[in-house]
Design a protein around this motif. Structure first.
Motif, mmCIF file in Angstrom:
data_model
loop_
_atom_site.group_PDB
_atom_site.id
_atom_site.type_symbol
_atom_site.label_atom_id
_atom_site.label_comp_id
_atom_site.label_asym_id
_atom_site.label_seq_id
_atom_site.Cartn_x
_atom_site.Cartn_y
_atom_site.Cartn_z
ATOM 1 N N ASP A 295 0.827 -1.207 0.000
ATOM 2 C CA ASP A 295 0.000 0.000 0.000
ATOM 3 C C ASP A 295 0.864 1.261 0.000
ATOM 4 O O ASP A 295 0.579 2.223 -0.727
ATOM 5 C CB ASP A 295 -0.921 -0.004 1.226
ATOM 6 N N ASP A 296 1.902 1.248 0.816
ATOM 7 C CA ASP A 296 2.785 2.419 0.878
ATOM 8 C C ASP A 296 3.492 2.640 -0.454
ATOM 9 O O ASP A 296 3.682 3.776 -0.896
ATOM 10 C CB ASP A 296 3.805 2.224 1.998
ATOM 11 N N MET A 298 2.388 1.941 -3.408
ATOM 12 C CA MET A 298 1.471 2.439 -4.432
ATOM 13 C C MET A 298 1.110 3.915 -4.245
ATOM 14 O O MET A 298 0.859 4.632 -5.215
ATOM 15 C CB MET A 298 0.181 1.600 -4.431
ATOM 16 N N ILE A 299 1.079 4.381 -2.994
ATOM 17 C CA ILE A 299 0.610 5.750 -2.755
ATOM 18 C C ILE A 299 1.747 6.758 -2.588
ATOM 19 O O ILE A 299 1.501 7.966 -2.572
ATOM 20 C CB ILE A 299 -0.292 5.801 -1.507
ATOM 21 N N CYS A 300 2.987 6.278 -2.454
ATOM 22 C CA CYS A 300 4.095 7.229 -2.280
ATOM 23 C C CYS A 300 4.422 7.898 -3.606
ATOM 24 O O CYS A 300 3.872 7.544 -4.665
ATOM 25 C CB CYS A 300 5.330 6.526 -1.695
ATOM 26 N N ARG A 301 5.317 8.855 -3.566
ATOM 27 C CA ARG A 301 5.640 9.652 -4.755
ATOM 28 C C ARG A 301 6.158 8.764 -5.873
ATOM 29 O O ARG A 301 6.983 7.890 -5.667
ATOM 30 C CB ARG A 301 6.669 10.723 -4.403
ATOM 31 N N GLN A 307 9.645 4.243 -3.287
ATOM 32 C CA GLN A 307 8.869 3.349 -4.152
ATOM 33 C C GLN A 307 9.745 2.240 -4.735
ATOM 34 O O GLN A 307 9.343 1.075 -4.774
ATOM 35 C CB GLN A 307 8.216 4.148 -5.281
ATOM 36 N N SER A 330 -3.745 -5.971 -5.654
ATOM 37 C CA SER A 330 -3.004 -4.818 -6.179
ATOM 38 C C SER A 330 -2.613 -4.972 -7.646
ATOM 39 O O SER A 330 -1.863 -4.130 -8.165
ATOM 40 C CB SER A 330 -1.722 -4.598 -5.345
ATOM 41 N N ASP A 333 -3.145 -1.873 -9.814
ATOM 42 C CA ASP A 333 -2.190 -0.817 -9.457
ATOM 43 C C ASP A 333 -0.815 -1.094 -10.051
ATOM 44 O O ASP A 333 -0.112 -0.172 -10.490
ATOM 45 C CB ASP A 333 -2.083 -0.698 -7.939
#
Length: 455
Positions: A295-296, A298-301, A307, A330, A333
């Motif tokens: 999750d982290d 996918m949502i980080c910069r 990433q 995921s 994503d």
């Protein structure tokens, strides 16, 4: 009596001329000579000047520091030659020559001396400003190496000092020559309070690893956390330390830091877990945190270091089939990131997806997920070898799994935006792959022919 008086006048003129010389020296270029930093070239010039002055065979010169000599001739014209030298410290030399004949008066002799000194001062100033040299070097702080790449983490700090004080305001106008600069040899890390007992590249035993884990668990200083994580990550590259860190309870301590808001700490924690995940027993412990890492990531910069570190950890965790099902949600994503990411993100995400394609049990979930239609642009000869080989491998594995699992007969259950439709039903991929058959790279051409023979 006439010649005695004339000799007395001459000696008085010498004394007045010496005073005038000193005044010129103090008022013009001599007042800040003691603050100058001479370079080697000018020192050689000074040595040549001093050697010229020392030669007594070429002319009758007397040193004013030892006294002024006057040679009187018996004829009507008496010739005298006086050399005056003033010194300030050990670097400054000024030479003044006076040639006077008996016909001139005291005022004329003083003017002649003043003119000579002024000309020499002008000639001295005309040589150009002397350039200072830097004797200091930049050295690495012995107790602490640089803890990896951190934004603004390592700053160059000059530890050396100049050989001579910089003048305040007087030498402001001087220009510094490029040849006078000493190149930097090494660079130090950030300065500040630091009490970490080990270097990050030290290979530690169980006792020292326990100390590092204790420091990491107790400290709230981001800098110490970073260095401790890098130290543990480097030690986790060795199989004997992978077991030791797990047995010392280090996995929860490291994994706790992936929740921090500091992206640098998260990156270093991912890197340490990535090295630890090579061990099968460690994977059984790390699986608890795999969903949070996903999750982290996918949502980080996009394309950030965090990433990339997260994707590498996920790739290691999906090399075997044991934990792949934890990431099936995921898949959309991953394909979106495959399209949006830069070159390095594309390479890493394709390696991750290929791990799923090598597990036939994941095929249905994989081909049913929605993917961007622009994904087809990866089958383009403009991409380099690594991109093309990975996307061809991905297509080959999915095509083989569809055949082996008998999914071709149940095509109606897949939507037009699914990976199944893009790779199998649209026919666009097959046309793109055939166009790569005449690729200039032999390895790519062989891979294309292998894929085409399986269609």
């Amino acid at each position: 009596m006439g010649r005695t008086r004339e000799a007395g006048c001459l000696a008085a003129g010498v004394v007045i001329g010496a005073g005038a010389c000193y005044c010129v020296y103090r008022l013009t270029w001599g007042r800040d000579e003691s603050e100058k930093i001479w370079d080697d070239h000018d020192d050689d010039d000074d040595e040549e000047e001093s050697s010229d002055i020392a030669e007594t065979g070429k002319g009758a010169k007397a040193n004013a520091g030892a006294g002024a000599g006057a040679r009187l001739q018996g004829d009507s014209k008496a010739k005298a030659e006086v050399s005056v030298e003033l010194r300030s410290g050990s670097n400054v030399k000024a030479e003044a020559h006076l040639k006077a004949q008996s016909g001139g008066g005291l005022e004329a002799k003083a003017k002649a001396l003043f003119s000579t000194l002024k000309e020499q001062a002008s000639a001295k100033a005309g040589k150009g400003a002397r350039l200072g040299t830097i004797s200091g070097t930049r050295t690495l702080t012995p107790g602490l190496p640089c803890p990896g790449v951190r934004g603004g983490g390592c700053h160059p700090v000059r530890n050396g000092a100049r050989t001579g004080g910089r003048t305040s305001g007087k030498s402001k106008g001087r220009t510094r020559g490029k040849s006078a600069r000493t190149p930097a040899t090494s660079w130090p890390v950030r300065r500040g309070k630091f009490n970490f007992p080990y270097k990050i590249d030290d290979i530690l035993g169980a006792t020292d690893l326990q100390k590092v884990l204790n420091i990491l668990e107790r400290t709230s200083d981001p800098f110490i956390q970073e260095v401790a994580l890098v130290t543990l990550g480097n030690n986790a590259a060795y199989s004997f330390n992978q077991n030791a860190i797990r047995e010392l309870g280090g996995l929860p301590i490291i994994a706790k830091l992936i929740k921090t808001k500091d992206p640098i700490i998260r990156e270093k924690a991912y890197n340490a877990l990535n090295n630890l995940s090579v061990n099968a027993e460690n994977q059984g412990k790390i699986k608890t945190y795999i969903s949070q890492v996903c999750d982290d990531t996918m949502i980080c910069r996009l394309d950030s270091a965090v990433q990339m570190a997260g994707l590498r950890l996920l790739t290691n965790m999906t090399v075997t089939n044991h934990y792949q099902h934890l990431l099936s949600y995921s898949f959309p994503d991953f394909f979106a990131l495959l399209f949006l990411g830069n070159y390095f993100t594309k390479i890493q995400i394709m390696k991750l997806i290929i791990n799923f394609t090598e597990n036939p049990a994941m095929t249905r979930e994989l081909v049913s997920c929605k993917v961007p239609s622009e994904l087809i642009s990866l089958f383009n000869k403009e991409w380099d070898r690594e991109i093309l080989l990975n996307i061809l491998t991905l297509f080959e594995n999915i095509n083989d799994n569809i055949k082996n699992e008998g999914l071709a007969s149940s095509r109606k259950e897949f939507s037009r935006s699914s990976l199944f439709f893009l790779f199998k039903e649209s026919g666009v991929c097959v046309k793109k792959i055939k166009a790569l058959a005449n690729h200039s790279d032999l390895v790519v051409k062989v891979k294309v022919l292998k894929v085409l023979t399986k269609l």
